[in-house]
Design a protein around this motif. Structure first.
Motif, short mmCIF file in Angstrom:
data_model
loop_
_atom_site.label_atom_id
_atom_site.label_comp_id
_atom_site.label_asym_id
_atom_site.label_seq_id
_atom_site.Cartn_x
_atom_site.Cartn_y
_atom_site.Cartn_z
N HIS A 181 -2.61 4.75 -3.24
CA HIS A 181 -3.70 4.07 -2.86
C HIS A 181 -4.47 5.10 -1.77
O HIS A 181 -5.67 4.63 -1.66
CB HIS A 181 -3.43 2.75 -2.11
N CYS B 171 -4.11 -5.39 -2.92
CA CYS B 171 -3.34 -4.64 -1.74
C CYS B 171 -4.28 -5.05 -0.58
O CYS B 171 -5.37 -4.80 -0.49
CB CYS B 171 -3.35 -3.15 -1.95
N HIS C 165 -6.90 -0.80 -4.52
CA HIS C 165 -6.37 -1.78 -5.51
C HIS C 165 -6.64 -3.38 -4.86
O HIS C 165 -6.63 -3.71 -3.81
CB HIS C 165 -4.86 -1.53 -4.90
N MET D 60 -3.89 -4.03 2.47
CA MET D 60 -4.62 -2.78 3.50
C MET D 60 -5.86 -2.16 2.74
O MET D 60 -6.54 -2.06 3.53
CB MET D 60 -3.24 -1.66 3.22
N CYS D 61 -5.93 -2.24 1.57
CA CYS D 61 -6.95 -1.44 0.97
C CYS D 61 -8.07 -2.65 1.02
O CYS D 61 -9.41 -2.13 1.21
CB CYS D 61 -6.87 -1.51 -0.73
N HIS E 51 0.91 -1.21 0.01
CA HIS E 51 -0.03 -0.08 -0.13
C HIS E 51 0.80 1.19 0.09
O HIS E 51 1.85 1.65 1.09
CB HIS E 51 -0.87 -0.10 1.06
ZN LIG Z 1 -3.39 -0.13 -0.91
#
Ligand SMILES: [Zn+2]
Length: 227
Positions: A79, A89, A86, A91-92, A75
């Motif tokens: 982002h 990803c 994403h 985290m996303c 990330h």
């Molecule tokens: Zn991300």
């Protein structure tokens, strides 16, 4: 402030308690024991049920989730743009799970929702443990390695550097993790700057007091929704 942790091992949980306390500048009440997931994608699969459980069955204020990035997309600032997501990803993805789950829940226990804390350890939590001790270990170094196809270190290297073995016993893992995070207890800023995805977790935590007050106000003044 009551905080729950969702992590991959009791060692991660012990270390995260210190880091949460370091960022908040005070020791919150931790829900004990914390919630456990067996790595990715198990964390993302369990998260909605954990959020719902905390929301309805407890008065927990916040939930901290930390996952290793392993070899997935890291990330980055890109982002953070509004409405950016994403699909590879973590985290996303975890933020999206928080958003989707919280949106469907009615207020409970005097609050609108359980507040979010998401951290992505790049590439693994041992890199956070080495921060401030091994200057070659940073998120930027890992991202540069992904771009060039030459890893600066492997996840096994990180384990060797922290534990002296890549298969530590649990008590040894906990001892080493706690020893290393002691450096960040007084001042987590080095960790935030060398590992921006820890910085984003810290940013989440710093909004908790504000969001909790906001939620309390809107909870009191919100008109009753029709039954
Ligand atoms: Zn991300």
């Amino acid at each position: 402030m009551k905080v729950a942790l969702l992590s991959e091992s009791p060692a991660d949980e012990a270390a995260m308690r210190v880091l949460v306390e370091a960022v908040l500048g005070a020791r919150p009440r931790f829900i004990s024991p914390g919630f456990r997931a067996r790595g990715w994608p198990n964390v993302a699969q369990l998260l909605p049920a954990v959020i719902r459980h905390l929301h309805f069955q407890t008065d927990t204020d916040s939930l901290v989730v930390v996952v290793d990035s392993d070899d997935s997309v890291v990330h980055t600032a890109e982002h953070e743009r509004p409405d950016y997501f994403h699909p590879h990803c973590r985290m996303c993805e975890l933020r999206a799970v928080f958003r989707r789950t919280a949106k469907k829940l009615p207020p409970a226990h005097g609050r609108q929702r359980v507040l979010r804390g998401v951290g992505l350890a790049v590439p693994a939590v041992e890199a956070w443990y080495l921060c401030g001790r091994d200057v070659t270990v940073t998120e930027a170094a890992w991202i540069a390695g992904q771009a060039s196809g030459r890893q600066p270190y492997s996840r096994a290297d990180l384990k060797w550097r922290v534990y002296g073995t890549d298969r530590p016993s649990l008590p040894h893992e906990i001892r080493c993790a706690l020893h290393e995070v002691e450096r960040h207890r007084r001042d987590p800023r080095r960790l935030e700057s060398d590992f921006p995805n820890f910085g984003l977790l810290a940013q989440d935590m710093r909004t908790w007091a504000r969001d909790r007050n906001h939620d309390e106000k809107s909870f009191v003044t919100a008109p009753r929704s029709p039954a």
